[in-house]
Design a protein around this motif. Structure first.
Motif, PDB file in Angstrom:
ATOM      1  N   VAL A 136       0.917  -1.178  -0.147  1.00  0.00           N
ATOM      2  CA  VAL A 136       0.113  -0.094  -0.124  1.00  0.00           C
ATOM      3  C   VAL A 136       0.970   1.361  -0.118  1.00  0.00           C
ATOM      4  O   VAL A 136       0.619   2.381  -0.595  1.00  0.00           O
ATOM      5  N   ARG A 137       2.011   1.287   0.926  1.00  0.00           N
ATOM      6  CA  ARG A 137       2.844   2.423   0.958  1.00  0.00           C
ATOM      7  C   ARG A 137       3.414   2.741  -0.762  1.00  0.00           C
ATOM      8  O   ARG A 137       3.589   3.766  -0.934  1.00  0.00           O
ATOM      9  N   GLU A 138       3.882   1.431  -1.371  1.00  0.00           N
ATOM     10  CA  GLU A 138       4.467   1.850  -2.542  1.00  0.00           C
ATOM     11  C   GLU A 138       3.750   1.973  -3.722  1.00  0.00           C
ATOM     12  O   GLU A 138       3.873   2.174  -4.813  1.00  0.00           O
ATOM     13  N   GLY A 139       2.406   1.820  -3.515  1.00  0.00           N
ATOM     14  CA  GLY A 139       1.219   1.921  -4.467  1.00  0.00           C
ATOM     15  C   GLY A 139       0.955   0.615  -5.384  1.00  0.00           C
ATOM     16  O   GLY A 139       0.186   1.019  -6.297  1.00  0.00           O
ATOM     17  N   THR A 140       1.576  -0.321  -5.095  1.00  0.00           N
ATOM     18  CA  THR A 140       1.095  -1.600  -5.818  1.00  0.00           C
ATOM     19  C   THR A 140      -0.362  -2.218  -5.253  1.00  0.00           C
ATOM     20  O   THR A 140      -0.793  -3.012  -6.233  1.00  0.00           O
ATOM     21  N   ALA A 141      -0.751  -1.822  -4.381  1.00  0.00           N
ATOM     22  CA  ALA A 141      -2.015  -2.202  -3.775  1.00  0.00           C
ATOM     23  C   ALA A 141      -2.903  -0.911  -3.554  1.00  0.00           C
ATOM     24  O   ALA A 141      -2.515   0.135  -3.000  1.00  0.00           O
ATOM     25  N   ASP A 142      -4.235  -0.739  -3.937  1.00  0.00           N
ATOM     26  CA  ASP A 142      -5.098   0.183  -3.840  1.00  0.00           C
ATOM     27  C   ASP A 142      -5.661   0.105  -2.214  1.00  0.00           C
ATOM     28  O   ASP A 142      -5.655   1.316  -1.438  1.00  0.00           O
TER      29      ASP A 142
END
Length: 313
Positions: A136-142
């Motif tokens: 989530v922090r890196e943006g690979t999961a919404d």
């Protein structure tokens, strides 16, 4: 240079193997090789070293990976905004969840979401709490779903009712006949536990610390990376474990496991999202469903997609 070429390049850069990247992309190996060659030709620089059957990133390739990632992330964000304009008639949600949640809690929620919004594509990756928070922090999961405490300023949390941890052994374990236990008695038992970074293990160790006990004193004989492996080892007599009641339910029902008389407080699950990134309407809808599942279950379905006119050539 095209977005498709960037996607292929990033996949190859991650895998450092044309065939494995092709399998991940559902492409042929020749198509992947051709895409990489076309990208290299368009920018006039080699991105990979071909060393026998191996490939390695060149210095230019290593420098290009984060730039390609950033372009793809921006393109995905733009696609999300456009999907929102369609009023939940299309779009996608990338989710990541810890094992307990993904295997025992999330499925019915996603089924209800799909019934309400059938044109929103869903993908789910399973990891432990630490891995979910990183995604989530890196943006690979919404959105991420975890049972452990996550204290990161960049991540916003939404709490929902979760489960309860239980202490279990094999039915024939000497402790199975005990009618009372204290937290100090746990240090007499061999334990089979999830790996460090697991939310289940974190909550168990936090409960010991709250009782004034040091988790480092536990006799941990096995650390295993999945709930199912833990339960299998415990049922075979390897030791005790503390695990979600959702995970232990089947073994308790069949009699292969025995719950010991030591209670743990109920715990909450958390949905994580990045506080500074765009929160799509699809993500908002899933969060609302998670917080009020009964109300959302009775809500009217989203409008169905209308046929799109064919573009003129």
């Amino acid at each position: 240079m095209t977005l498709e070429q960037l996607r292929v390049f990033v996949a190859v850069a991650r895998a450092l193997h044309m065939t494995r990247a092709a399998a991940q992309l559902h492409m042929t190996q020749s198509a992947v090789s051709a895409s990489v060659a076309a990208l290299e030709a368009s920018c006039g620089v080699a991105l990979f070293h071909r060393v026998g059957r191996r490939i390695e990133l060149t210095e230019a390739g290593r420098a290009f990976v984060p730039e390609a990632d950033a372009v793809l992330a921006r393109a995905a964000a733009a696609e999300t905004v456009l999907a929102d304009l369609s009023g939940l008639r299309r779009g996608r949600l990338a989710l990541q969840a810890s094992q307990t949640i993904a295997n025992y809690w999330l499925g019915p929620l996603l089924n209800r979401f799909h019934q309400l919004y059938p044109d929103i594509a869903l993908s789910v990756v399973i990891g432990n709490t630490t891995q979910v928070a990183a995604a989530v922090r890196e943006g690979t999961a919404d959105l991420g779903f975890v049972e452990g405490e996550v204290e990161e300023p960049l991540l916003a949390r939404t709490a929902v009712p979760g489960d309860r941890l239980v202490l279990v052994t094999a039915a024939g374990h000497p402790f199975a006949a005990r009618r009372a236990l204290t937290p100090a008695d746990l240090f007499e038992l061999p334990f089979v536990l999830r790996e460090p970074g697991s939310g289940t293990r974190q909550v168990f160790e936090d409960a010991l610390r709250a009782s004034g006990l040091d988790p480092a004193g536990l006799k941990v004989v096995l650390e295993l990376p999945s709930n199912e492996a833990v339960i299998s080892a415990v049922a075979a007599g390897a030791g005790a474990t503390v695990i979600s009641d959702l995970v232990a339910a089947a073994g308790l029902a069949t009699g292969t496991l025995r719950q010991l008389p030591l209670g743990f407080p109920a715990r909450r699950f958390y949905a994580l999202r990045h506080a500074d990134r765009y929160h799509s309407r699809a993500a908002q809808a899933l969060t609302a469903l998670m917080q009020a599942p009964e109300a959302a279950r009775a809500a009217p379905a989203a409008p169905t997609s209308r046929p799109r006119p064919r573009a003129r050539r």
